[in-house]
Structures are given as C-alpha cells and as structure tokens.
Design a protein around this motif. Sequence first.
Motif, PDB file in Angstrom:
ATOM      1  N   MET A 153       9.121  89.178 -11.226  1.00 35.48           N
ATOM      2  CA  MET A 153       8.849  90.077 -12.346  1.00 35.48           C
ATOM      3  C   MET A 153       9.564  91.418 -12.218  1.00 35.48           C
ATOM      4  SD  MET A 153       7.077  88.207 -14.253  1.00 35.48           S
ATOM      5  CE  MET A 153       6.635  89.406 -15.507  1.00 35.48           C
ATOM      6  N   LEU A 154      10.419  91.559 -11.214  1.00 31.23           N
ATOM      7  CA  LEU A 154      11.047  92.862 -10.961  1.00 31.23           C
ATOM      8  C   LEU A 154      11.947  93.291 -12.112  1.00 31.23           C
ATOM      9  CD1 LEU A 154      11.245  95.117  -8.823  1.00 31.23           C
ATOM     10  CD2 LEU A 154      13.287  93.956  -7.945  1.00 31.23           C
ATOM     11  N   ASP A 155      12.751  92.387 -12.651  1.00 29.47           N
ATOM     12  CA  ASP A 155      13.648  92.747 -13.754  1.00 29.47           C
ATOM     13  C   ASP A 155      12.867  93.163 -14.994  1.00 29.47           C
ATOM     14  OD1 ASP A 155      15.866  92.295 -12.201  1.00 29.47           O
ATOM     15  OD2 ASP A 155      16.264  90.293 -12.997  1.00 29.47           O
ATOM     16  N   ALA A 156      11.797  92.425 -15.299  1.00 28.30           N
ATOM     17  CA  ALA A 156      10.963  92.775 -16.450  1.00 28.30           C
ATOM     18  C   ALA A 156      10.324  94.142 -16.256  1.00 28.30           C
ATOM     19  CB  ALA A 156       9.884  91.707 -16.665  1.00 28.30           C
ATOM     20  N   ALA A 157       9.896  94.431 -15.025  1.00 27.85           N
ATOM     21  CA  ALA A 157       9.304  95.735 -14.735  1.00 27.85           C
ATOM     22  C   ALA A 157      10.330  96.843 -14.890  1.00 27.85           C
ATOM     23  CB  ALA A 157       8.729  95.739 -13.321  1.00 27.85           C
ATOM     24  N   ALA A 158      11.549  96.607 -14.422  1.00 29.09           N
ATOM     25  CA  ALA A 158      12.603  97.621 -14.544  1.00 29.09           C
ATOM     26  C   ALA A 158      12.896  97.918 -16.007  1.00 29.09           C
ATOM     27  CB  ALA A 158      13.868  97.149 -13.828  1.00 29.09           C
ATOM     28  N   GLU A 159      12.909  96.884 -16.841  1.00 24.16           N
ATOM     29  CA  GLU A 159      13.141  97.089 -18.274  1.00 24.16           C
ATOM     30  C   GLU A 159      12.045  97.963 -18.876  1.00 24.16           C
ATOM     31  OE1 GLU A 159      15.586  96.255 -20.393  1.00 24.16           O
ATOM     32  OE2 GLU A 159      16.763  95.565 -18.676  1.00 24.16           O
ATOM     33  N   LEU A 160      10.813  97.744 -18.472  1.00 18.49           N
ATOM     34  CA  LEU A 160       9.701  98.546 -18.982  1.00 18.49           C
ATOM     35  C   LEU A 160       9.816  99.997 -18.532  1.00 18.49           C
ATOM     36  CD1 LEU A 160       6.742  96.055 -18.480  1.00 18.49           C
ATOM     37  CD2 LEU A 160       7.468  97.049 -20.666  1.00 18.49           C
ATOM     38  N   VAL A 161      10.166 100.198 -17.269  1.00 23.10           N
ATOM     39  CA  VAL A 161      10.287 101.561 -16.754  1.00 23.10           C
ATOM     40  C   VAL A 161      11.352 102.334 -17.528  1.00 23.10           C
ATOM     41  CG1 VAL A 161      10.997 102.927 -14.743  1.00 23.10           C
ATOM     42  CG2 VAL A 161       9.427 101.005 -14.446  1.00 23.10           C
ATOM     43  N   ARG A 162      12.413 101.665 -17.934  1.00 20.63           N
ATOM     44  CA  ARG A 162      13.492 102.338 -18.674  1.00 20.63           C
ATOM     45  C   ARG A 162      13.050 102.794 -20.061  1.00 20.63           C
ATOM     46  NH1 ARG A 162      16.752  97.496 -16.977  1.00 20.63           N
ATOM     47  NH2 ARG A 162      17.334  97.952 -14.814  1.00 20.63           N
ATOM     48  N   THR A 163      11.920 102.289 -20.553  1.00 24.05           N
ATOM     49  CA  THR A 163      11.418 102.704 -21.868  1.00 24.05           C
ATOM     50  C   THR A 163      10.378 103.822 -21.775  1.00 24.05           C
ATOM     51  OG1 THR A 163       9.568 101.122 -21.967  1.00 24.05           O
ATOM     52  CG2 THR A 163      11.737 100.323 -22.662  1.00 24.05           C
ATOM     53  N   ALA A 164      10.125 104.306 -20.557  1.00 25.53           N
ATOM     54  CA  ALA A 164       9.046 105.277 -20.344  1.00 25.53           C
ATOM     55  C   ALA A 164       9.410 106.656 -20.883  1.00 25.53           C
ATOM     56  CB  ALA A 164       8.715 105.383 -18.861  1.00 25.53           C
ATOM     57  N   ASP A 165       8.409 107.315 -21.471  1.00 26.33           N
ATOM     58  CA  ASP A 165       8.500 108.739 -21.777  1.00 26.33           C
ATOM     59  C   ASP A 165       7.928 109.568 -20.631  1.00 26.33           C
ATOM     60  OD1 ASP A 165       9.552 108.646 -24.552  1.00 26.33           O
ATOM     61  OD2 ASP A 165       7.673 107.574 -24.936  1.00 26.33           O
ATOM     62  N   HIS A 166       7.122 108.925 -19.804  1.00 25.08           N
ATOM     63  CA  HIS A 166       6.597 109.561 -18.591  1.00 25.08           C
ATOM     64  C   HIS A 166       6.321 108.453 -17.594  1.00 25.08           C
ATOM     65  CE1 HIS A 166       4.584 113.097 -16.588  1.00 25.08           C
ATOM     66  NE2 HIS A 166       4.216 112.090 -15.805  1.00 25.08           N
ATOM     67  N   LEU A 167       6.738 108.633 -16.338  1.00 20.91           N
ATOM     68  CA  LEU A 167       6.452 107.673 -15.270  1.00 20.91           C
ATOM     69  C   LEU A 167       5.374 108.269 -14.382  1.00 20.91           C
ATOM     70  CD1 LEU A 167       7.097 105.012 -13.814  1.00 20.91           C
ATOM     71  CD2 LEU A 167       8.810 106.269 -12.471  1.00 20.91           C
ATOM     72  N   LEU A 168       4.287 107.532 -14.255  1.00 21.77           N
ATOM     73  CA  LEU A 168       3.146 107.957 -13.461  1.00 21.77           C
ATOM     74  C   LEU A 168       3.016 106.975 -12.293  1.00 21.77           C
ATOM     75  CD1 LEU A 168       0.795 110.020 -13.448  1.00 21.77           C
ATOM     76  CD2 LEU A 168      -0.469 108.465 -14.941  1.00 21.77           C
ATOM     77  N   ILE A 169       3.123 107.467 -11.070  1.00 21.08           N
ATOM     78  CA  ILE A 169       3.074 106.634  -9.873  1.00 21.08           C
ATOM     79  C   ILE A 169       1.787 106.961  -9.127  1.00 21.08           C
ATOM     80  CG2 ILE A 169       4.240 106.048  -7.713  1.00 21.08           C
ATOM     81  CD1 ILE A 169       6.859 107.031  -9.046  1.00 21.08           C
ATOM     82  N   VAL A 170       0.913 105.959  -8.970  1.00 20.88           N
ATOM     83  CA  VAL A 170      -0.433 106.217  -8.464  1.00 20.88           C
ATOM     84  C   VAL A 170      -0.761 105.277  -7.303  1.00 20.88           C
ATOM     85  CG1 VAL A 170      -2.873 106.460  -9.047  1.00 20.88           C
ATOM     86  CG2 VAL A 170      -1.134 106.815 -10.818  1.00 20.88           C
ATOM     87  N   GLY A 171      -1.186 105.863  -6.187  1.00 20.62           N
ATOM     88  CA  GLY A 171      -1.702 105.060  -5.087  1.00 20.62           C
ATOM     89  C   GLY A 171      -0.654 104.307  -4.307  1.00 20.62           C
ATOM     90  N   THR A 172       0.556 104.796  -4.296  1.00 25.56           N
ATOM     91  CA  THR A 172       1.604 104.172  -3.496  1.00 25.56           C
ATOM     92  C   THR A 172       2.469 105.253  -2.877  1.00 25.56           C
ATOM     93  OG1 THR A 172       3.574 102.752  -3.523  1.00 25.56           O
ATOM     94  CG2 THR A 172       2.997 103.853  -5.598  1.00 25.56           C
TER      95      THR A 172
END
Length: 230
Positions: A153-172
Amino acid sequence: MQDHIVVLTGAGMSAESGLSTFRDNGGLWEQYSVYDVATPEAFERNRELVLRFYNERRRQLEHAQPNRGHQLLAQLEKDYRVTVITQNVDDLHERGGSSNVLHLHGELTKARSLDHPELIYDIGYADINPGDTCDRGSQLRPHVVWFGEEVPMLDAAAELVRTADHLLIVGTSLQVYPAASLAHEVDMTVPITVIDPDAPGSLVRARVIRKGAGEGLAEWMEKTPRGGAI
C-alpha cells in the motif's frame, strides 16, 4: 472546499490504548523477538508459534479501547477532509470513529491465503490455527506485512500524501522505513506537524509537539482554526 489533512500514525498512537510496541521494548514484543514471530522465515520455521503470537495480539486488541487521540482524529472530520494512513495493524482508528483509514502494514482482524494472497478474509478477533485454510486449500496467515516483505500500500499512501493541505504525523519517531519516507512526499509549501515525545529534528520545517498522541493532538487542535484553511 475543505482542506485535506493527511495523518500518518505509528505505534505511539496505539500504545496509549495499552497495546505493546516493538519500539518500546528494544525489539521485543511481549518478550518475543521480531525475528521469531514477524518474518516469513519465522512462519516457515515455526508456524504454530507465529500463529499463537498473533492470536494473542488479536485477543489483546479485542479488549483494548480507542483512546483520546483516536477520538480527536475522528472529530477532525467535522471540519476537514481527513485521511489516516496508519502503520498500526489494529482497528482502533475505525472503532474511534475515523471513516477513511489506509493500513500500510495490514490488518490484524483479517487473514489471507499463504499461496493466494489476493484471498483475504475478515476474521474479527478469532484465532488462526495450523490447518485453517482458504477456499482453495492453502494455509491462512495473518494479513500483516512482516519484516522483509514489501509494503503493497506504499504507493497508494504516497499518492494520498501528495494531496495533503497539511501533514500531521502522530505517534511515530519516523525511524521505520519505508513508511517514514512518506513524510518527504509532501510539497514544500505544505505545513507539517509532528506529535511524538521522541520526535526527531530531521524534518527541519516541521512544527514539533513532543507530547503523547492524545495530549499533543488536543494542543494542536486548540490552536488550529476550525473549518478554514489551516
């Protein structure tokens, strides 16, 4: 149009619900070495041990409850389009109310065929035992990504991240690759917030909140305007 918040969550999110993590135990999970229970070689070597380990994890998950962090992420959907990309294999995001969740490393509540990986079954919190087979007669295994396996699912996740207006990284702490590479997929104009007690300083343009998931998300939401641009 609502802003799109993409949330990347890791083990620290589940830890606040009482679920153990490899990171917190020096490479051990409930006293098991990762190499004994979470690799394809381990499954070949001792199928019964690996299945028992994940059966125990499933029973633990059944009694765990979504925590404040899960619930706060679900609340964000009132004002924003929210996509959660999680490294966790539990179902606490869904039970906490999030409606759009992508599981990078699979799902503990599912099983798949060893020889026919396209055959995936919802099993809830039931056990998988040696001799349990798919519709085509192949042994079932946990539907999780083991160490050494590709992350489908990494490629699908990367595509989603590229559409972000804000990236929130939690608990990692952004130590586990390839999942940690997702933080570098956003446009340079997109703000990034990292919420984790052990957040590194490697993302120089990120706002860092060195607190646990629930407390850190509450602080971030308190300072974030509702419904408008972030």
